[in-house]
Motif scaffolding. Structure first.
Motif, short mmCIF file in Angstrom:
data_model
loop_
_atom_site.label_atom_id
_atom_site.label_comp_id
_atom_site.label_asym_id
_atom_site.label_seq_id
_atom_site.Cartn_x
_atom_site.Cartn_y
_atom_site.Cartn_z
N ARG A 55 70.83 65.52 -32.90
CA ARG A 55 71.67 64.74 -32.61
C ARG A 55 72.30 65.25 -30.94
O ARG A 55 72.75 66.15 -31.21
N GLY A 56 72.46 63.73 -30.03
CA GLY A 56 72.92 64.50 -28.80
C GLY A 56 72.97 64.56 -27.71
O GLY A 56 73.23 64.34 -26.78
N LEU A 57 71.07 65.14 -28.10
CA LEU A 57 70.47 65.24 -27.48
C LEU A 57 69.52 63.64 -26.68
O LEU A 57 68.43 63.82 -27.60
N ARG A 58 69.48 63.61 -25.72
CA ARG A 58 68.49 62.31 -25.46
C ARG A 58 67.11 61.95 -24.83
O ARG A 58 66.47 61.34 -23.92
N GLY A 59 67.13 63.65 -23.97
CA GLY A 59 66.08 64.04 -23.05
C GLY A 59 64.55 64.05 -23.56
O GLY A 59 64.80 63.41 -24.73
N ASP A 60 63.34 64.88 -23.23
CA ASP A 60 62.26 64.92 -22.86
C ASP A 60 62.31 65.45 -24.26
O ASP A 60 62.75 66.55 -24.48
N ARG A 69 63.51 57.30 -32.10
CA ARG A 69 64.96 57.39 -31.90
C ARG A 69 65.06 56.90 -30.05
O ARG A 69 66.13 56.90 -29.73
N GLY A 70 64.43 57.38 -29.37
CA GLY A 70 64.44 56.84 -28.00
C GLY A 70 63.40 57.60 -27.33
O GLY A 70 64.17 58.02 -25.95
N HIS A 71 63.04 58.96 -27.49
CA HIS A 71 62.58 59.94 -26.98
C HIS A 71 61.53 59.17 -26.26
O HIS A 71 60.54 58.81 -26.74
N ARG A 116 56.17 56.12 -24.46
CA ARG A 116 56.96 56.43 -24.16
C ARG A 116 56.16 58.32 -24.76
O ARG A 116 56.76 59.01 -25.25
N ASP A 167 64.43 68.92 -23.31
CA ASP A 167 65.62 69.06 -23.57
C ASP A 167 65.72 69.29 -25.44
O ASP A 167 66.12 70.18 -25.73
#
Length: 278
Positions: free
Chosen positions: A57-62, A80-82, A111, A130
């Motif tokens: 949680r809190g990380l949005r990178g690859d 989740r969007g990664h 993605r 990340d």
């Protein structure tokens, strides 16, 4: 038979079944010829997924998913969007992942980056991630040197502030056991198959044998036996190798304890030059 049956690969029940079926039996590796079986057995398995998502949680990178297989962990992180690099050394497993990915909406499919390669020889150049994932079964498929090389590669590819999430099975000391489970599966031909999963624990050798006997009910076909020989890796070895690679364990979480006493443990790791505040 299509493969040589060796003592480390087969437990007692699996060996007796193989001997009884004789030359009609086709034998191959679970993660190669048996990729479709593995995919169907884990397609609804959400074990450790909520905990991994929470730990990231809190990380949005690859994300780099090591030993991604057919995407059991890849898919939730895509959702989740990664952007996810799904690395596996078995082309057959990545083919199963491709079939899953073909059913995804375009925004998720775009993605996903499947990658055929060896996790013990990571080389993504200057790219950093990340989040790096190493799911429960995967770490047990590596021998000691491959595990240490993998951890060193993860350290080299982990972005500043990134997290390495590795889960491992911890077994009760000295417990030797064999378990058998039977499930029905849809076969690649669209028919029905019966899969008998046989696991033998050999703690005196630090070894497990996992065998899946598949009997095709409709349409009928010769029986198949798929083999895997994961190790029983103790927690002390995992944490010592993480430390030696320059990875600090900043959280240990017990996810699940099975009736036979085995415990699934999630380690959240950072680069050891970053402390626990990241």
């Amino acid at each position: 038979m299509a493969a040589t049956l060796t003592a480390p690969a087969l437990g007692g029940t699996a060996r007796r079944l193989a001997e009884a079926l004789g030359d009609t039996l086709r034998v191959s590796d679970l993660y190669d010829g048996g990729a479709w079986v593995y995919d169907r057995m884990v397609e609804n398995d959400t074990a450790e997924v909520p905990e991994l998502l929470a730990a990231a949680r809190g990380l949005r990178g690859d994300v780099l998913d090591l030993g991604a297989g057919s995407g059991r962990l890849t898919m939730p992180f895509l959702a989740r969007g990664h952007r996810v690099v799904a690395l596996d050394n078995a082309a057959a497993m990545l083919a199963e992942l491709a079939q899953r990915a073909a059913r995804l909406p375009g925004r998720l499919h775009d993605r996903l980056e499947p990658a055929l390669g060896d996790m013990a020889a990571l080389d993504f150049g200057e790219r950093r991630f990340d989040i790096v994932l190493l799911g429960t079964t995967t770490v047990s498929l590596l021998d000691d040197e491959a595990r240490r090389a993998t951890f060193r590669g993860v350290r080299a590819h982990l972005a500043p502030g990134g997290r390495f999430l590795v889960s491992s099975l911890c077994f009760p000391a000295g417990r030797r056991a064999e378990t058998v489970d039977v499930v029905a599966l849809a076969s690649p031909s669209g028919g029905t198959a019966l899969a008998t999963l046989i696991e033998e624990l050999r703690p005196d050798e630090g070894a497990r044998s996992v065998s899946v006997l598949v009997q095709h009910l409709e349409p009928p076909a010769p029986p198949e036996l798929f083999l895997s020989a994961p190790r029983m890796v103790d927690e002390a070895s995992v944490t010592a190798d993480l430390a030696a690679a320059g990875l600090a364990v900043t959280a240990r979480q017990s996810i699940h304890t099975a009736p036979d006493g085995r415990e699934t443990v999630l380690f959240t790791c950072h680069r050891d030059d970053e402390g626990e505040t990241k």
